[in-house]
Design a protein around this motif. Structure first.
Motif, mmCIF file in Angstrom:
data_model
loop_
_atom_site.group_PDB
_atom_site.id
_atom_site.type_symbol
_atom_site.label_atom_id
_atom_site.label_comp_id
_atom_site.label_asym_id
_atom_site.label_seq_id
_atom_site.Cartn_x
_atom_site.Cartn_y
_atom_site.Cartn_z
ATOM 1 N N GLU A 9 0.858 -1.184 0.000
ATOM 2 C CA GLU A 9 0.000 0.000 0.000
ATOM 3 C C GLU A 9 0.888 1.226 0.000
ATOM 4 O OE1 GLU A 9 -3.658 2.169 2.397
ATOM 5 O OE2 GLU A 9 -3.102 0.126 2.907
ATOM 6 N N ILE A 10 0.590 2.148 -0.904
ATOM 7 C CA ILE A 10 1.315 3.411 -0.934
ATOM 8 C C ILE A 10 0.313 4.559 -0.977
ATOM 9 C CG2 ILE A 10 3.314 2.401 -2.118
ATOM 10 C CD1 ILE A 10 2.373 4.004 -4.621
ATOM 11 N N SER A 11 0.742 5.680 -0.480
ATOM 12 C CA SER A 11 -0.023 6.923 -0.602
ATOM 13 C C SER A 11 0.773 7.819 -1.526
ATOM 14 C CB SER A 11 -0.202 7.585 0.762
ATOM 15 O OG SER A 11 -0.984 6.779 1.601
ATOM 16 N N ALA A 12 0.144 8.273 -2.586
ATOM 17 C CA ALA A 12 0.855 9.110 -3.554
ATOM 18 C C ALA A 12 -0.154 9.923 -4.355
ATOM 19 C CB ALA A 12 1.702 8.247 -4.490
ATOM 20 N N ASN A 31 -4.760 6.210 -2.124
ATOM 21 C CA ASN A 31 -4.091 5.179 -1.336
ATOM 22 C C ASN A 31 -4.090 3.950 -2.235
ATOM 23 O OD1 ASN A 31 -3.582 6.658 1.032
ATOM 24 N ND2 ASN A 31 -5.706 6.395 1.650
ATOM 25 N N LYS A 56 9.519 -4.713 -1.774
ATOM 26 C CA LYS A 56 9.110 -3.489 -1.084
ATOM 27 C C LYS A 56 10.100 -2.356 -1.375
ATOM 28 C CE LYS A 56 8.100 -1.730 3.526
ATOM 29 N NZ LYS A 56 8.055 -2.045 4.960
ATOM 30 N N LYS A 60 7.781 0.151 -3.257
ATOM 31 C CA LYS A 60 7.212 1.099 -2.292
ATOM 32 C C LYS A 60 8.111 2.306 -2.060
ATOM 33 C CE LYS A 60 5.035 1.638 2.142
ATOM 34 N NZ LYS A 60 4.214 1.005 3.136
ATOM 35 N N ASP A 64 6.118 5.793 -2.507
ATOM 36 C CA ASP A 64 5.305 6.159 -1.349
ATOM 37 C C ASP A 64 5.514 7.619 -0.941
ATOM 38 O OD1 ASP A 64 3.382 5.525 0.612
ATOM 39 O OD2 ASP A 64 4.942 5.127 2.103
ATOM 40 N N HIS A 65 4.396 8.316 -0.733
ATOM 41 C CA HIS A 65 4.378 9.731 -0.335
ATOM 42 C C HIS A 65 5.124 10.616 -1.331
ATOM 43 C CE1 HIS A 65 2.903 7.919 3.352
ATOM 44 N NE2 HIS A 65 2.367 9.100 3.608
#
Length: 109
Positions: A9-12, A31, A56, A60, A64-65
């Motif tokens: 899971e990544i938030s971007a 997300n 990962k 990731k 991520d972000h």
């Protein structure tokens, strides 16, 4: 044949370059749920197809972000991101990218 899969899971955020009017041309975020599928005819010297930590690290950590337009050299659609994921890990033959509930893209070699 040995198979593994890793869900990340990544938030971007991203902003799509489109040739039609769409709210997706404005910066927005998700997300994301990315599932990586790998296979190998033989296990490596450690008894693995590929280390889950390596997946990962390669998927990731760079995403991520982040604002994906700044870190990826293409229009960051879910389809293009799925293809990019398969290119990061030699054993990866398929990636599934879910940017939101009900919006899923798959790339398979």
């Amino acid at each position: 044949m040995y198979y593994i899969q890793k869900k990340i899971e990544i938030s971007a955020s991203h902003q799509l370059a489109l040739d039609y009017e769409s709210k997706c041309t404005r910066m927005h975020g998700h997300n994301w749920i990315i599932t990586i599928f790998c296979r190998a005819e033989q296990l490596n010297q450690n008894g693995m197809v590929v280390d889950f930590t390596e997946i990962k690290r390669k998927i990731k950590e760079p995403l991520d972000h982040q604002f994906l337009n700044d870190v990826l050299p293409f229009n960051p659609t879910a389809e293009n991101i799925a293809r990019w994921c398969t290119q990061q890990i030699p054993q990866c033959y398929k990636a599934v990218v879910q940017e939101s509930e009900g919006n899923v893209a798959t790339y398979e070699e």
